[in-house]
Design a protein around this motif. Structure first.
Motif, PDB file in Angstrom:
ATOM      1  N   UNK A   1       0.844  -1.223   0.020  1.00  0.00           N
ATOM      2  CA  UNK A   1       0.101   0.290  -0.221  1.00  0.00           C
ATOM      3  C   UNK A   1       1.037   1.372  -0.164  1.00  0.00           C
ATOM      4  N   UNK A   2       2.034   1.047   0.503  1.00  0.00           N
ATOM      5  CA  UNK A   2       2.872   2.415   0.719  1.00  0.00           C
ATOM      6  C   UNK A   2       3.985   2.521  -0.279  1.00  0.00           C
ATOM      7  N   UNK A   3       3.970   1.549  -1.499  1.00  0.00           N
ATOM      8  CA  UNK A   3       5.002   1.745  -2.572  1.00  0.00           C
ATOM      9  C   UNK A   3       4.249   1.861  -3.876  1.00  0.00           C
ATOM     10  N   UNK A   4       4.423   3.047  -4.604  1.00  0.00           N
ATOM     11  CA  UNK A   4       4.160   3.064  -5.800  1.00  0.00           C
ATOM     12  C   UNK A   4       5.170   3.081  -7.092  1.00  0.00           C
TER      13      UNK A   4
ATOM     14  N   UNK B   1       1.544   9.635 -16.166  1.00  0.00           N
ATOM     15  CA  UNK B   1       1.563   8.806 -14.867  1.00  0.00           C
ATOM     16  C   UNK B   1       2.046   9.709 -13.728  1.00  0.00           C
ATOM     17  N   UNK B   2       2.879  10.538 -13.696  1.00  0.00           N
ATOM     18  CA  UNK B   2       3.413  11.368 -12.796  1.00  0.00           C
ATOM     19  C   UNK B   2       2.504  12.370 -12.519  1.00  0.00           C
ATOM     20  N   UNK B   3       1.565  12.814 -13.356  1.00  0.00           N
ATOM     21  CA  UNK B   3       0.341  13.715 -12.836  1.00  0.00           C
ATOM     22  C   UNK B   3      -0.465  13.139 -11.946  1.00  0.00           C
ATOM     23  N   UNK B   4      -0.793  11.817 -12.286  1.00  0.00           N
ATOM     24  CA  UNK B   4      -2.025  11.049 -11.751  1.00  0.00           C
ATOM     25  C   UNK B   4      -1.250  10.946 -10.207  1.00  0.00           C
ATOM     26  N   UNK B   5      -0.173  10.338 -10.251  1.00  0.00           N
ATOM     27  CA  UNK B   5       0.544   9.906  -9.164  1.00  0.00           C
ATOM     28  C   UNK B   5       0.876  10.877  -8.031  1.00  0.00           C
ATOM     29  N   UNK B   6       1.228  11.951  -8.659  1.00  0.00           N
ATOM     30  CA  UNK B   6       1.564  13.232  -7.736  1.00  0.00           C
ATOM     31  C   UNK B   6       0.167  13.659  -6.920  1.00  0.00           C
ATOM     32  N   UNK B   7      -1.094  13.845  -7.770  1.00  0.00           N
ATOM     33  CA  UNK B   7      -2.373  13.886  -7.180  1.00  0.00           C
ATOM     34  C   UNK B   7      -2.723  13.161  -6.174  1.00  0.00           C
ATOM     35  N   UNK B   8      -2.300  11.725  -6.460  1.00  0.00           N
ATOM     36  CA  UNK B   8      -2.724  10.764  -5.369  1.00  0.00           C
ATOM     37  C   UNK B   8      -1.664  10.748  -3.906  1.00  0.00           C
ATOM     38  N   UNK B   9      -0.477  11.064  -4.247  1.00  0.00           N
ATOM     39  CA  UNK B   9       0.586  11.501  -3.267  1.00  0.00           C
ATOM     40  C   UNK B   9       0.152  12.508  -2.240  1.00  0.00           C
ATOM     41  N   UNK B  10      -0.289  13.655  -2.816  1.00  0.00           N
ATOM     42  CA  UNK B  10      -0.755  14.801  -1.995  1.00  0.00           C
ATOM     43  C   UNK B  10      -1.782  14.329  -1.064  1.00  0.00           C
ATOM     44  N   UNK B  11      -2.764  13.676  -1.553  1.00  0.00           N
ATOM     45  CA  UNK B  11      -3.796  13.396  -0.823  1.00  0.00           C
ATOM     46  C   UNK B  11      -3.298  12.326   0.375  1.00  0.00           C
ATOM     47  N   UNK B  12      -2.378  11.119   0.037  1.00  0.00           N
ATOM     48  CA  UNK B  12      -1.784  10.280   0.958  1.00  0.00           C
ATOM     49  C   UNK B  12      -0.939  10.836   1.856  1.00  0.00           C
ATOM     50  N   UNK B  13      -0.109  12.015   1.483  1.00  0.00           N
ATOM     51  CA  UNK B  13       0.707  12.407   2.493  1.00  0.00           C
ATOM     52  C   UNK B  13       0.193  13.309   3.530  1.00  0.00           C
ATOM     53  N   UNK B  14      -0.905  14.036   3.046  1.00  0.00           N
ATOM     54  CA  UNK B  14      -1.304  15.175   3.667  1.00  0.00           C
ATOM     55  C   UNK B  14      -2.780  14.570   4.582  1.00  0.00           C
ATOM     56  N   UNK B  15      -3.590  13.596   4.191  1.00  0.00           N
ATOM     57  CA  UNK B  15      -4.754  13.239   4.781  1.00  0.00           C
ATOM     58  C   UNK B  15      -4.630  11.730   4.786  1.00  0.00           C
TER      59      UNK B  15
ATOM     60  N   UNK C   1      -5.136   9.710   2.862  1.00  0.00           N
ATOM     61  CA  UNK C   1      -6.078   9.621   1.912  1.00  0.00           C
ATOM     62  C   UNK C   1      -5.793   8.193   0.917  1.00  0.00           C
ATOM     63  N   UNK C   2      -6.847   7.418   0.576  1.00  0.00           N
ATOM     64  CA  UNK C   2      -6.792   6.485  -0.614  1.00  0.00           C
ATOM     65  C   UNK C   2      -6.696   7.226  -1.895  1.00  0.00           C
ATOM     66  N   UNK C   3      -5.671   6.334  -2.847  1.00  0.00           N
ATOM     67  CA  UNK C   3      -5.459   7.325  -4.062  1.00  0.00           C
ATOM     68  C   UNK C   3      -6.974   7.278  -4.938  1.00  0.00           C
ATOM     69  N   UNK C   4      -7.282   8.311  -5.442  1.00  0.00           N
ATOM     70  CA  UNK C   4      -8.541   8.455  -6.081  1.00  0.00           C
ATOM     71  C   UNK C   4      -8.511   8.801  -7.686  1.00  0.00           C
ATOM     72  N   UNK C   5      -7.266   9.540  -7.896  1.00  0.00           N
ATOM     73  CA  UNK C   5      -6.929   9.800  -9.445  1.00  0.00           C
ATOM     74  C   UNK C   5      -6.585   8.179 -10.065  1.00  0.00           C
ATOM     75  N   UNK C   6      -6.902   8.300 -11.279  1.00  0.00           N
ATOM     76  CA  UNK C   6      -6.621   7.028 -12.035  1.00  0.00           C
ATOM     77  C   UNK C   6      -5.937   7.403 -13.292  1.00  0.00           C
ATOM     78  N   UNK C   7      -4.912   6.667 -13.545  1.00  0.00           N
ATOM     79  CA  UNK C   7      -4.360   6.588 -14.715  1.00  0.00           C
ATOM     80  C   UNK C   7      -5.060   5.711 -15.623  1.00  0.00           C
TER      81      UNK C   7
END
Lengths: 381, 156
Positions: free
Chosen positions: A282-285, A305-319, A321-327
């Motif tokens: 869960x903690x490795x992308x 992919x980086x754009x989607x992953x960055x969106x998800x990482x912002x949520x994961x790191x700050x809240x 949260x589970x990843x919601x943006x999808x590639x």
């Protein structure tokens, strides 16, 4: 204690993810709530699509290179070292100097490399344009070219799936410009039963090559090279004599995956096709060439992919949260169809590409992108 | 029946269409957002330069010019009116240009005037560049760590 994001690999995917996240979270970084560390084996970033232009003396190596540190957004800590193993239990990246980096979230952007030893004789008898040293050696060979037989072979998988076609068409026009086309024979080989793995590209390129008097040899899997007799042997039993052998060697994933028991066949990371998680962790992308996704290994894929992953990482790191943006498998590839015109492919998981008519405008768009790629890397655009 | 050659306008239209298609296929909404952000931050940086607080700060520096660093002294030799005191004067004049004392002209006019002066006076441009770098460094306190490594180029 800040949340620690560690990114392994300072290529296109790693740099973009680091910069996208750092620019989105600059306030959190400033307040010490988030820490971003980029671990890179090289201190210099090289724009790899430029190798093709180095070969034909159209770009200089210096135009392709920038120090990694100059490409980083404020707040990113760069560590110049090699990752040797991931300890998923302790959440640590072990380094070659014996130190370790602790992480809360890890991104593996370790790219791909050439497997030159798979084909005996290839190192001695072949040329390639997938490394800077290889591109320079091929450039020097072309500077001495006065005619003869060029054979191009393709191993799979390899990055930038249309690069073999681009090289072939650029070389063909280059020989016409040099007034040696009538003394030059060009043979393009491909391991499948058609000229390219993407059906639309195969359908487009067959008549293109026929019109340009470029021979196509299908079902040709390079098995060995006799560099003394200058003959390329295939698994299928076809022997092709050559004066210049240009090969696109098969690629493989970084050995870090195998050393960490994270990767599968070919050292590719088993990857969720939508949220880019390494399966079972869960903690490795992961992103870019390093994944096992059924899409092209190309810079544009790493970018999307980086754009989607960055969106998800912002949520994961700050809240948390589970990843919601999808590639969605989006890819974009320019195809240089010579030295003056180009076309492009655009496709995703659900929509196969078509091949538009080549134009001068798309060629110049590609030339422009070659020179503004840095702004993209730095998350300026 | 003879094949008709495409007209010049048709060729241009086809080229433009192909370019537009390629741009649309390659650009993402996030790229457009980031470009907007950059444009905004550039304007913000220039706004900062032309704010009254900065003008006051520069005026103070102007009075303290005798104790400024040798580096600034070297920069001062570039461009018209060489000399430390002259440089400080020129910087203040550039920053003030249109920003504070000439009423409130539209932002593009102020920016154009400042950029025009910076183009004409390299010493002013260099000093302001350093100043902006200093401002940026204030919110980027984390320096990169350098760990030497002699491993070969695995990725070519």
């Amino acid at each position: 204690m800040p949340k620690r994001l560690v990114i392994v690999g300072a290529g296109t995917g790693g740099l973009m993810v680091a910069n996208f996240v750092a620019r989105d979270l600059h306030s959190e970084i400033e307040r010490g709530e988030i820490g971003i560390t980029l671990l890179g084996e090289q201190e210099t970033y090289i724009y790899q699509p430029g190798y093709l232009y180095v070969v034909f003396d159209l770009m200089r190596p210096a135009q392709l290179m920038r120090p990694v540190r100059e490409l980083l957004a404020p707040g990113i800590r760069f560590v110049h070292d090699r990752a040797t193993r991931i300890d998923t239990g302790k959440r640590q990246v072990l380094r070659s100097d014996g130190d370790a980096l602790d992480y809360d979230v890890l991104v593996l952007a370790t790219g791909s490399g050439l497997n030159l030893d798979e084909v005996p004789g290839l190192r001695e008898g072949g040329h390639w344009f997938y490394t800077l040293a290889g591109a320079l050696r091929l450039r020097d060979a072309l500077r001495r070219w006065h005619g003869g037989k060029l054979v191009l072979t393709v191993g799979v998988p390899h990055k930038c799936p249309v690069a073999p076609l681009e090289f072939t068409m650029m070389f063909e026009q280059w020989t016409r410009q040099r007034k040696v086309r009538d003394k030059t024979e060009i043979v393009y080989t491909y391991p499948l039963g058609r000229a390219h793995s993407i059906q639309a590209v195969a359908d487009w390129v067959a008549p293109e090559f026929e019109a340009r008097n470029i021979a196509i040899e299908t079902f040709y899997n390079l098995e060995s090279v006799d560099h003394e007799k200058r003959v390329a042997h295939s698994l299928e039993g076809t022997d092709l004599p050559y004066d210049l052998l240009v090969s696109v060697p098969a690629h493989q994933g970084d050995e870090l995956g195998a050393a960490s028991h994270l990767s599968g066949a070919g050292n590719w990371y088993p990857t969720d096709r939508h949220n880019l998680r390494v399966q079972g962790h869960d903690d490795i992308f992961t992103l870019g060439d390093a994944t096992d996704l059924p899409i092209s290994k190309a810079g544009s894929v790493a970018h999307f992919e980086a754009e989607v992953l960055a969106d998800n990482l912002v949520g994961v790191l700050t809240e948390g949260a589970q990843p919601t943006s999808q590639y969605n498998g989006r890819a974009f590839c320019f195809i240089e169809t010579g030295l003056e015109r180009a076309t492009f492919l655009s496709f995703d998981y659900e929509h196969p590409p078509t091949v538009p008519e080549p134009t001068n405008a798309v060629h110049w768009f590609k030339q422009t992108y070659n020179r503004i790629h840095w702004a993209n890397l730095k998350a300026v655009m | 029946m003879a094949t008709q050659e495409p007209s010049i306008p048709d060729v241009f239209r086809d080229e433009a269409d192909s370019l537009a298609s390629a741009v649309l296929a390659s650009v993402t909404p996030r790229m457009v957002n980031r470009l907007g952000g950059v444009a905004e931050s550039t304007i913000a940086a220039l706004d900062l330069l032309t704010s009254p607080e900065i003008v006051n700060l520069l005026s103070t520096l102007q009075r303290a010019s005798a104790v400024l660093t040798p580096l600034l002294g070297q920069i001062a030799e570039i461009g018209p009116g060489a000399g430390m005191e002259g440089l400080a004067d020129r910087i203040v004049r550039a920053v003030k240009a249109g920003a504070v004392e000439v009423g409130v002209p539209p932002r593009p006019v102020r920016m154009r005037e400042l950029l025009r002066i910076m183009r004409q006076d390299p010493a002013v441009a260099i000093t302001l560049h350093f100043f902006l770098g200093f401002v940026r460094s204030m919110w980027s306190p984390i320096a990169g760590e350098h760990v030497p490594n002699t491993e070969g180029d695995r990725h070519g």
